[in-house]
Scaffold this active site. Structure first.
Site, short mmCIF file in Angstrom:
data_model
loop_
_atom_site.label_atom_id
_atom_site.label_comp_id
_atom_site.label_asym_id
_atom_site.label_seq_id
_atom_site.Cartn_x
_atom_site.Cartn_y
_atom_site.Cartn_z
N GLY A 167 23.98 -28.10 -58.69
CA GLY A 167 22.60 -28.44 -59.00
C GLY A 167 21.88 -29.16 -57.87
N GLY A 190 22.06 -23.00 -62.69
CA GLY A 190 20.60 -22.83 -62.69
C GLY A 190 20.14 -21.39 -62.51
N TRP A 217 24.83 -21.70 -68.95
CA TRP A 217 23.45 -22.11 -69.27
C TRP A 217 23.31 -23.61 -69.48
CZ3 TRP A 217 21.75 -17.89 -73.40
CH2 TRP A 217 21.55 -16.67 -72.73
N SER A 254 25.41 -24.25 -56.87
CA SER A 254 24.19 -23.73 -56.21
C SER A 254 24.34 -22.28 -55.74
CB SER A 254 23.78 -24.65 -55.06
OG SER A 254 23.45 -25.94 -55.56
#
Ligand code: PGA
Length: 252
Positions: A173, A235, A10, A213
């Site tokens: 990210g 994410g 997180w 990602s």
């Protein structure tokens, strides 16, 4: 057979209330899922809420970092025994954001792994090259160096408490995932490096996650690679429905 692990990181997101909300949504949704281990790494302040919310479920809680001493005058730090006391089973170590922004080195990773072992916790040890290192042909040497340094003190039996996460920095990210082939090639390098140091049976048993990602739309093709044993998800782990579909990768 290596048991897959899907881990959510997180980072610096979610209050205690948001953590509870996440588990309230996730746990009923994954009640029947048993093909993989599931780990969630909240920020320190939400560890307690997450441990409480996840109690009795199949989800383990991880910290995102720790200090290598067990206690002392280290303002702002948290130790492995404190994480164990908070109900954590794992901690991430050597994340590239820690390496790039907060001075993490292979030497501090080595100390943190030892501290986790001493406290009976497991480590999710991150390695991965930057874009410059990849473009100059140094990706493999970088990752081999990070493994040699970070795992320097480990014995073969300690290796069963380690999960390695390969996270190419250029994929974190950025929405730019490594192709399954590129990721699988580096997972092969990691397994080879571990075999050279600890033996091939130990290397075969080691779980190696891919991170960078990872999304509901690319998890299945990544998990189809025989050397990819799971994912470290940033994410896309913040939303319970998105994390659920990643956890359910065989039948999205
Ligand atoms: P991302 O982060 O999934 O948002 O790219 C992964 C990570 O940093 O662990």
């Amino acid at each position: 057979m290596r048991r897959p692990v899907i881990t959510g990181n997180w980072k610096m997101f979610k209050t205690r209330a948001a953590a509870r909300e996440f588990f309230d949504a996730l746990l009923p949704a994954i009640a029947g899922v048993d093909h993989c281990d599931i780990v969630v790494a909240p920020p320190f302040t939400a560890l307690d809420a997450a441990v409480e919310a996840a109690r009795g479920s199949r989800v383990a809680v991880a910290a995102q970092d720790l200090h290598w001493e067990s206690e002392g005058a280290f303002t702002g730090e948290v130790s492995a025994p404190m994480l164990a006391d908070a109900g954590c089973a794992y901690s991430i170590v050597g994340h590239s954001e820690r390496r790039q922004l907060f001075g993490e080195t292979d030497e501090t990773v080595r100390r943190k792994i030892r501290a986790l072992m001493d406290a009976g916790l497991s480590a999710i040890a991150c390695v991965g090259e930057t874009l410059e290192e990849r473009e100059s042909g140094e990706a493999e040497a970088t990752v081999r160096g990070q493994l040699a340094g970070g795992l320097a003190e480990l014995t073969g039996s300690g290796l069963s408490h380690i999960i390695v996460a390969y996270e190419p920095v250029w994929a974190i990210g950025t929405g730019r995932t490594a192709t399954p082939d590129v990721a699988a090639a580096m997972h092969g390098v990691i397994r080879d490096a571990v075999a050279g140091r600890f033996g091939s049976a130990e290397a075969e048993a080691l779980r190696i996650l891919y991170g960078g990602s990872v999304k509901p739309g690319n998890i299945a093709e990544l998990m189809a690679q025989p050397d990819i044993d799971g994912a470290l998800v940033g994410g896309a782990s913040l939303d319970a429905a998105s994390f659920e579909s990643i956890v359910r990768y065989p039948a999205p």
